[in-house]
Design a protein around this motif. Structure first.
Motif, short mmCIF file in Angstrom:
data_model
loop_
_atom_site.label_atom_id
_atom_site.label_comp_id
_atom_site.label_asym_id
_atom_site.label_seq_id
_atom_site.Cartn_x
_atom_site.Cartn_y
_atom_site.Cartn_z
N MET A 135 0.83 -1.20 0.00
CA MET A 135 0.00 0.00 0.00
C MET A 135 0.87 1.25 0.00
N ARG A 136 2.00 1.17 0.67
CA ARG A 136 2.88 2.33 0.74
C ARG A 136 3.37 2.71 -0.66
N PHE A 137 3.62 1.70 -1.49
CA PHE A 137 4.07 1.95 -2.86
C PHE A 137 3.03 2.75 -3.63
N ILE A 138 1.78 2.40 -3.46
CA ILE A 138 0.71 3.08 -4.19
C ILE A 138 0.61 4.54 -3.76
N VAL A 139 0.73 4.79 -2.45
CA VAL A 139 0.67 6.16 -1.97
C VAL A 139 1.85 6.96 -2.51
N ASP A 140 3.05 6.37 -2.48
CA ASP A 140 4.21 7.07 -3.03
C ASP A 140 4.07 7.31 -4.52
N LEU A 141 3.47 6.35 -5.22
CA LEU A 141 3.23 6.51 -6.65
C LEU A 141 2.26 7.67 -6.90
N TYR A 142 1.20 7.77 -6.11
CA TYR A 142 0.26 8.87 -6.26
C TYR A 142 0.92 10.22 -5.98
N LYS A 143 1.81 10.25 -4.99
CA LYS A 143 2.53 11.49 -4.71
C LYS A 143 3.36 11.90 -5.92
N LEU A 144 4.04 10.94 -6.53
CA LEU A 144 4.83 11.23 -7.73
C LEU A 144 3.94 11.69 -8.88
N ILE A 145 2.81 11.05 -9.04
CA ILE A 145 1.89 11.43 -10.10
C ILE A 145 1.38 12.86 -9.87
N ILE A 146 1.12 13.23 -8.62
CA ILE A 146 0.68 14.59 -8.31
C ILE A 146 1.74 15.59 -8.74
N TYR A 147 3.01 15.30 -8.40
CA TYR A 147 4.09 16.21 -8.80
C TYR A 147 4.19 16.33 -10.32
N ILE A 148 4.04 15.22 -11.01
CA ILE A 148 4.13 15.25 -12.48
C ILE A 148 2.95 16.04 -13.06
N VAL A 149 1.76 15.82 -12.54
CA VAL A 149 0.58 16.55 -13.03
C VAL A 149 0.74 18.05 -12.80
N GLY A 177 -6.45 18.48 -3.84
CA GLY A 177 -6.70 18.67 -2.41
C GLY A 177 -7.37 17.45 -1.79
N ILE A 178 -8.34 16.90 -2.49
CA ILE A 178 -9.00 15.69 -1.99
C ILE A 178 -8.03 14.53 -1.96
N LEU A 179 -7.23 14.38 -3.00
CA LEU A 179 -6.25 13.31 -3.05
C LEU A 179 -5.19 13.48 -1.96
N ALA A 180 -4.75 14.70 -1.72
CA ALA A 180 -3.77 14.96 -0.67
C ALA A 180 -4.35 14.65 0.71
N THR A 181 -5.63 14.91 0.89
CA THR A 181 -6.28 14.57 2.16
C THR A 181 -6.26 13.07 2.39
N PHE A 182 -6.58 12.30 1.37
CA PHE A 182 -6.54 10.84 1.50
C PHE A 182 -5.13 10.34 1.78
N ILE A 183 -4.14 10.92 1.12
CA ILE A 183 -2.76 10.51 1.34
C ILE A 183 -2.34 10.86 2.77
N SER A 184 -2.73 12.03 3.26
CA SER A 184 -2.40 12.43 4.62
C SER A 184 -3.03 11.49 5.64
N ILE A 185 -4.28 11.12 5.41
CA ILE A 185 -4.95 10.17 6.31
C ILE A 185 -4.20 8.85 6.29
N HIS A 186 -3.78 8.39 5.13
CA HIS A 186 -3.04 7.14 5.03
C HIS A 186 -1.72 7.23 5.79
N ASP A 187 -1.00 8.33 5.63
CA ASP A 187 0.28 8.49 6.32
C ASP A 187 0.09 8.47 7.83
N ARG A 188 -0.93 9.16 8.34
CA ARG A 188 -1.19 9.16 9.78
C ARG A 188 -1.57 7.77 10.26
#
Length: 93
Positions: A1-15, A60-71
């Protein structure tokens, strides 16, 4: 699951990078085309602002989900350490 979250973070930066590059290119094209009809400038501006607002809300919504996952991951790690300490499997000195 951590890989998917890190992948989404990278995708956000690319977008975000692609959006910034695209906006700069569109603005440069509009500035270069001096004969652009001023009536269409409002439509262009409305379109750009609409896309940017939509992207910011989505990110913003995606970042909220990622933040919840990190916590959640931090809490799980701390609970594992507490469980190990209770069982006596923690660091022995």
């Amino acid at each position: 699951m951590r890989f998917i979250v890190d992948l989404y973070k990278l995708i956000i930066y690319i977008v975000l990078a692609l959006i910034i590059i695209g906006v700069v290119l569109v603005i440069a094209e509009l500035m270069k085309a001096g004969g652009t009809n001023p009536a269409f400038m409002g439509i262009y501006l409305y379109g750009i602002v609409s896309v940017l607002v939509t992207v910011v809300l989505f990110l913003g919504i995606l970042a909220t989900f990622i933040s919840i996952h990190d916590r959640h991951a931090e809490i799980v790690d701390e609970l594992r350490e507490i469980a190990d300490a209770i069982r006596g499997e923690g660091t022995k000195q």
